[in-house]
Design an enzyme around this catalytic site. Structure first.
Site, short mmCIF file in Angstrom:
data_model
loop_
_atom_site.label_atom_id
_atom_site.label_comp_id
_atom_site.label_asym_id
_atom_site.label_seq_id
_atom_site.Cartn_x
_atom_site.Cartn_y
_atom_site.Cartn_z
N CYS A 186 28.03 12.90 37.28
CA CYS A 186 28.81 13.12 38.50
C CYS A 186 30.31 13.04 38.21
O CYS A 186 30.77 12.15 37.49
CB CYS A 186 28.45 12.07 39.53
SG CYS A 186 29.29 12.32 41.12
N CYS B 16 24.51 11.75 46.62
CA CYS B 16 25.92 12.11 46.53
C CYS B 16 26.09 13.59 46.87
O CYS B 16 25.29 14.42 46.45
CB CYS B 16 26.39 11.84 45.11
SG CYS B 16 28.04 12.44 44.74
N CYS C 138 27.60 15.71 43.38
CA CYS C 138 26.77 16.12 42.24
C CYS C 138 25.37 16.54 42.66
O CYS C 138 24.61 17.03 41.85
CB CYS C 138 26.70 15.01 41.20
SG CYS C 138 26.00 13.48 41.82
N CYS D 278 23.82 9.07 42.33
CA CYS D 278 24.46 10.18 41.62
C CYS D 278 23.71 10.54 40.35
O CYS D 278 22.99 9.72 39.79
CB CYS D 278 25.87 9.77 41.17
SG CYS D 278 27.11 9.81 42.46
#
Ligand SMILES: [Zn+2]
Length: 90
Positions: A41, A68, A71, A37
């Site tokens: 995030c 992810c 994000c 991330c």
């Protein structure tokens, strides 16, 4: 070019604070989920012991983590950041 990450404790505090100044400084790999991330995030924050900080998308992928979906760390665009090494466009 050698890029030295800030101290992991500093990065973890930035993660908890979702500090936008750190958005492009590092990526966090969450060992409990296999996801990486941005530090900003919006997802629930992982425990400190489950966080590994890395400097590039390539390094996270090479370590076996997936980006992810919330994000979109592979989509980070930030002039002057670690992205300047150049990723090929997806
Ligand atoms: Zn995320």
């Amino acid at each position: 070019m050698t890029y030295v990450l800030p101290d992991a404790d500093v990065l973890y505090q930035a993660l908890l604070a979702r500090d936008p100044r750190f958005d492009a400084v590092a990526l966090v790999c969450v060992t409990s989920t296999g996801i990486f991330c941005r530090l900003t995030c919006p997802a629930r924050k992982p425990k400190r012991e489950n966080c590994e900080f890395r400097a590039s998308v390539e390094a996270c992928v090479a370590a076996g983590f997936r980006a992810c979906k919330r994000c979109d760390p592979a989509g980070v665009r930030s002039p002057g950041s670690w992205r300047d090494g150049g990723l090929s466009e997806a």
